[in-house]
Scaffold this active site. Structure first.
Site, PDB file in Angstrom:
ATOM      1  CG  ASP A 212      19.879 -55.832 -53.843  1.00  0.00           C
ATOM      2  OD1 ASP A 212      20.692 -55.915 -54.893  1.00  0.00           O
ATOM      3  OD2 ASP A 212      19.368 -55.411 -53.074  1.00  0.00           O
ATOM      4  CD  GLU A 248      24.166 -58.453 -53.544  1.00  0.00           C
ATOM      5  OE1 GLU A 248      25.377 -57.798 -53.705  1.00  0.00           O
ATOM      6  OE2 GLU A 248      23.295 -58.335 -52.875  1.00  0.00           O
TER       7      GLU A 248
HETATM    8  C1  AAO Z   1      23.712 -44.982 -51.624  1.00  0.00           C
HETATM    9  C2  AAO Z   1      24.944 -45.028 -51.223  1.00  0.00           C
HETATM   10  C3  AAO Z   1      24.854 -44.559 -49.877  1.00  0.00           C
HETATM   11  C4  AAO Z   1      23.768 -44.016 -48.648  1.00  0.00           C
HETATM   12  C5  AAO Z   1      23.059 -44.693 -49.513  1.00  0.00           C
HETATM   13  C6  AAO Z   1      21.595 -44.561 -48.774  1.00  0.00           C
HETATM   14  O1  AAO Z   1      26.724 -44.720 -51.593  1.00  0.00           O
HETATM   15  O2  AAO Z   1      25.940 -44.093 -49.161  1.00  0.00           O
HETATM   16  O3  AAO Z   1      23.947 -44.709 -46.925  1.00  0.00           O
HETATM   17  O4  AAO Z   1      22.979 -44.857 -50.980  1.00  0.00           O
HETATM   18  O5  AAO Z   1      21.414 -43.045 -48.779  1.00  0.00           O
HETATM   19  C7  AAO Z   1      23.177 -49.770 -54.366  1.00  0.00           C
HETATM   20  C8  AAO Z   1      24.492 -49.298 -53.556  1.00  0.00           C
HETATM   21  C9  AAO Z   1      25.016 -48.135 -53.035  1.00  0.00           C
HETATM   22  C10 AAO Z   1      23.944 -47.067 -52.614  1.00  0.00           C
HETATM   23  C11 AAO Z   1      22.517 -48.223 -52.542  1.00  0.00           C
HETATM   24  C12 AAO Z   1      21.097 -48.314 -52.123  1.00  0.00           C
HETATM   25  O6  AAO Z   1      25.807 -49.648 -54.563  1.00  0.00           O
HETATM   26  O7  AAO Z   1      26.518 -47.440 -52.946  1.00  0.00           O
HETATM   27  O8  AAO Z   1      23.973 -46.510 -51.256  1.00  0.00           O
HETATM   28  O9  AAO Z   1      22.464 -48.937 -53.477  1.00  0.00           O
HETATM   29  O10 AAO Z   1      21.425 -46.426 -53.604  1.00  0.00           O
HETATM   30  C13 AAO Z   1      26.869 -55.631 -49.594  1.00  0.00           C
HETATM   31  C14 AAO Z   1      25.279 -55.931 -49.665  1.00  0.00           C
HETATM   32  C15 AAO Z   1      24.656 -56.107 -51.086  1.00  0.00           C
HETATM   33  C16 AAO Z   1      25.033 -54.598 -51.798  1.00  0.00           C
HETATM   34  C17 AAO Z   1      26.571 -53.914 -51.340  1.00  0.00           C
HETATM   35  C18 AAO Z   1      26.768 -53.297 -51.910  1.00  0.00           C
HETATM   36  O11 AAO Z   1      26.028 -57.058 -48.332  1.00  0.00           O
HETATM   37  O12 AAO Z   1      24.496 -56.664 -50.554  1.00  0.00           O
HETATM   38  O13 AAO Z   1      26.949 -53.751 -49.853  1.00  0.00           O
HETATM   39  N1  AAO Z   1      24.669 -55.582 -52.693  1.00  0.00           N
HETATM   40  C19 AAO Z   1      23.221 -55.052 -53.517  1.00  0.00           C
HETATM   41  C20 AAO Z   1      23.693 -54.553 -55.063  1.00  0.00           C
HETATM   42  C21 AAO Z   1      24.228 -52.771 -55.113  1.00  0.00           C
HETATM   43  C22 AAO Z   1      22.830 -52.689 -54.141  1.00  0.00           C
HETATM   44  C23 AAO Z   1      22.085 -52.684 -52.982  1.00  0.00           C
HETATM   45  C24 AAO Z   1      22.151 -54.101 -52.876  1.00  0.00           C
HETATM   46  C25 AAO Z   1      21.165 -52.315 -52.036  1.00  0.00           C
HETATM   47  O14 AAO Z   1      24.660 -55.078 -55.744  1.00  0.00           O
HETATM   48  O15 AAO Z   1      24.190 -51.908 -56.476  1.00  0.00           O
HETATM   49  O16 AAO Z   1      23.239 -50.848 -53.046  1.00  0.00           O
HETATM   50  O17 AAO Z   1      20.068 -51.855 -52.461  1.00  0.00           O
HETATM   51  C26 AAO Z   1      31.506 -56.670 -47.517  1.00  0.00           C
HETATM   52  C27 AAO Z   1      30.134 -57.388 -47.479  1.00  0.00           C
HETATM   53  C28 AAO Z   1      29.386 -57.479 -48.163  1.00  0.00           C
HETATM   54  C29 AAO Z   1      29.082 -55.613 -48.904  1.00  0.00           C
HETATM   55  C30 AAO Z   1      30.465 -55.033 -48.793  1.00  0.00           C
HETATM   56  C31 AAO Z   1      29.465 -53.489 -48.678  1.00  0.00           C
HETATM   57  O18 AAO Z   1      32.283 -56.763 -48.185  1.00  0.00           O
HETATM   58  O19 AAO Z   1      30.585 -58.471 -47.444  1.00  0.00           O
HETATM   59  O20 AAO Z   1      28.198 -57.734 -47.331  1.00  0.00           O
HETATM   60  O21 AAO Z   1      28.172 -55.947 -49.534  1.00  0.00           O
HETATM   61  O22 AAO Z   1      30.899 -55.572 -47.368  1.00  0.00           O
HETATM   62  O23 AAO Z   1      30.630 -52.897 -49.881  1.00  0.00           O
HETATM   63  C32 AAO Z   1      36.684 -57.431 -48.774  1.00  0.00           C
HETATM   64  C33 AAO Z   1      35.820 -58.228 -47.870  1.00  0.00           C
HETATM   65  C34 AAO Z   1      34.416 -58.128 -48.661  1.00  0.00           C
HETATM   66  C35 AAO Z   1      33.476 -56.906 -48.267  1.00  0.00           C
HETATM   67  C36 AAO Z   1      34.059 -55.809 -49.592  1.00  0.00           C
HETATM   68  C37 AAO Z   1      33.655 -54.895 -49.049  1.00  0.00           C
HETATM   69  O24 AAO Z   1      36.210 -58.006 -50.701  1.00  0.00           O
HETATM   70  O25 AAO Z   1      36.771 -59.304 -48.151  1.00  0.00           O
HETATM   71  O26 AAO Z   1      33.469 -58.880 -47.316  1.00  0.00           O
HETATM   72  O27 AAO Z   1      35.716 -56.192 -49.254  1.00  0.00           O
HETATM   73  O28 AAO Z   1      33.730 -54.340 -50.291  1.00  0.00           O
END
Ligand code: AAO
Length: 512
Positions: A212, A248
């Site tokens: 992750d 990931e």
């Molecule tokens: C939750 C709440 C948060 C709170 C947090 C702490 O939602 O509001 O702050 O708790 O209280 C999962 C959930 C999260 C959750 C978290 C912890 O998805 O909602 O937070 O558990 O409970 C980034 C990371 C990537 C990650 C992704 C979700 O790089 O690693 O965010 N994925 C993994 C897992 C995921 C998990 C975690 C990691 C954490 O698969 O399930 O989170 O363990 C850009 C960046 C990406 C970034 C995204 C974020 O993407 O490039 O790196 O991902 O933003 O959305 C276009 C762009 C694209 C961009 C995208 C945005 O497409 O081209 O680059 O828009 O969507």
């Protein structure tokens, strides 16, 4: 020197790119949020007989239990220790599942969180899945144990302590991702703890790890940690097998960090694949199915042997975590089946099939208000079992895309054609395409708004074949369409654009 380079390339790193499938199987299914006991049963009753290679399981480590929102799925991405009791079950149930799946040749891959622990807002107390006490305020996790020293606080240079700019590689690696307390993976002690956790799982018999949030970890730290991992358990795997690693990293371009920093260490998730495929099947942005003639590296994707590919994942099926609005999911089942069929028919990448649960989808201004909803549960937060209906689909809110006939049968297609190149390509320069895989299988898609009716060269031996989309071979007959391949290897195909599934797939194991 040359020899040394060859050994590092092929001896060390490429082994971590190998999923170690058994019996010529090829595909991973992500059983998102399933209970361990349900996965064990599914390996025996469905996945092994249907030829699935492995299962990606939800994170097995102890995690925070959240009240607001109520028991969201994502609480499992906020660990409080490396004890093995989670929403999916106990350590005994986990061990039993790994054993039973291995015994029928289905591998287990663990969703592994080592970048961080729970988030700053998590408070303190024993609201965690095994009841361990922790404090996100003082950054104490005594059940590991970790204390404030083990986190990155001091290294992060942003005022908020958060990642504020994805254009700055230091922020992305040294600051908190959405408040999640960022572990100091350069520390010997922390490296020791995370590798101990992973080795415990490797010794239990898992085949590898979905790592992750790798973008948020320095490749050098990961290389060090992977280097500490034990070989796979020889009860089920050949001696000296390295764990399969898939990382990931969301790289759609335009950020400081490139997937290329990670491919030498293991495979990487290719997020462009599902995003582009969504555009193609939706016919958005002028995309056409005929343009997939050079699908794969030709579309700017990473090298096939480095990629893990999927139509959707657990984040972007809810509108988060990259991919955007083009991502296809079970909510649009007709296009979803076609896109998944295309992925499984095409040799590019290591394929992963998503298997979901339903939730009260409520999209307001492009955002799903119920993004957070956890798996089907009894109201007290305990996960409901997966039940199997008469027609082999799932009940209790479990979608089980992997059990949809069209998808299951394409998983078998991929096994049957494994190793064969794309051959005998045909297209109408629009959204009708056909291609074979050597002399083992052939597939035809009609995503145009008019019918397809023509004779194509298939490359297959003469005979009567069962279409595995409209039905399948059962005994000595077909339950769906039949396709007659002549001695000249040509066959006639007819696909109306109004059909439930406007594609046909045949392969040599579905020949009468
Ligand atoms: C939750 C709440 C948060 C709170 C947090 C702490 O939602 O509001 O702050 O708790 O209280 C999962 C959930 C999260 C959750 C978290 C912890 O998805 O909602 O937070 O558990 O409970 C980034 C990371 C990537 C990650 C992704 C979700 O790089 O690693 O965010 N994925 C993994 C897992 C995921 C998990 C975690 C990691 C954490 O698969 O399930 O989170 O363990 C850009 C960046 C990406 C970034 C995204 C974020 O993407 O490039 O790196 O991902 O933003 O959305 C276009 C762009 C694209 C961009 C995208 C945005 O497409 O081209 O680059 O828009 O969507």
């Amino acid at each position: 020197m040359k020899l040394f380079i060859l050994i590092t390339l092929f001896g060390f790193s490429l082994t971590q790119h190998n999923p170690h499938f058994k019996h010529g199987r090829t595909t991973i299914v992500h059983l998102f949020e399933w209970r361990w006991s349900d996965i064990a049963a599914e390996c025996e009753r469905f996945l092994a007989p249907k030829g699935f290679g492995g299962v990606q399981i939800s994170p097995p480590a102890e995690h925070i239990v959240l009240d607001n929102p109520w028991r969201p799925w994502y609480q499992r991405y906020q660990q409080t220790s490396y004890k093995l009791c989670s929403r999916s079950g106990t350590e005994e149930q986990l061990r039993d599942m790994i054993t039973r799946c291995n015994n029928v040749g289905v591998n287990i891959y663990v969703d592994t969180i080592i970048n961080h622990m729970a988030a700053t807002g998590g408070g303190e107390g024993s609201h965690s899945s095994c009841g361990s006490w922790f404090s996100t305020i003082t950054r104490d996790f005594p059940s590991v144990p970790y204390s404030a020293w083990d986190f990155n606080g001091h290294k992060c240079k942003t005022g908020s302590g958060e990642i504020e700019n994805y254009g700055d590689a230091y922020q992305v690696r040294d600051c908190n991702l959405v408040g999640l307390l960022d572990l100091a993976l350069e520390k010997e002690y922390v490296r020791g703890k995370v590798s101990e956790y992973m080795n415990n799982l490797a010794d239990m018999g898992v085949a590898g790890f979905r790592m992750d949030a790798c973008k948020h970890m320095w490749p050098g730290d990961l290389e060090n940690i992977y280097g500490r991992l034990h070989n796979l358990n020889t009860k089920w795997f050949p001696a000296n097998s390295r764990p399969f690693i898939y990382q990931e990293v969301i790289d759609l371009g335009g950020e400081a960090i490139s997937y290329k920093e990670y491919t030498p260490l293991g495979r990487v998730t290719e997020f462009k694949f599902g995003a582009k495929l969504g555009y193609v099947f939706r016919k958005w942005n002028g995309e056409k199915l005929s343009y997939t003639k050079n699908w794969g590296e030709g579309w700017g994707f990473m090298y096939s042997g480095e990629a893990v590919v999927f139509v959707d994942n657990h984040d972007n099926q809810r509108g988060d975590g990259a991919g955007g609005p083009s991502i296809l999911t079970f909510w649009e089942s007709r296009l979803y089946k076609m896109a998944t069929g295309f992925m499984l028919a095409h040799p590019y990448g290591q394929a992963r099939v998503m298997s979901s649960y339903t939730w009260d989808r409520k999209i307001v201004n492009g955002h799903d208000q119920n993004y957070w909803q956890g798996p089907p549960n009894f109201g007290d937060g305990t996960t409901k079992p997966v039940i199997i209906n008469q027609d082999q689909t799932c009940g209790n809110g479990w979608i089980c895309e992997h059990r949809w006939r069209q998808i299951t049968n394409m998983v078998q297609f991929r096994n049957v054609v494994n190793g064969q190149p794309v051959s005998n390509w045909w297209d109408n320069q629009s959204n009708q395409v056909a291609f074979g895989r050597g002399n083992r299988g052939f597939i035809v898609f009609n995503n145009d708004d008019w019918s397809l009716d023509l004779t194509l060269y298939t490359g297959l031996p003469a005979g009567t074949y069962c279409d595995v989309i409209s039905g399948q071979k059962e005994g000595s007959s077909c339950t769906g369409k039949q396709i007659f391949v002549g001695v000249d290897s040509r066959a006639h195909f007819q696909i109306s654009n109004t059909e439930e599934d406007p594609f046909i797939a045949i392969h040599v194991d579905a020949k009468l």
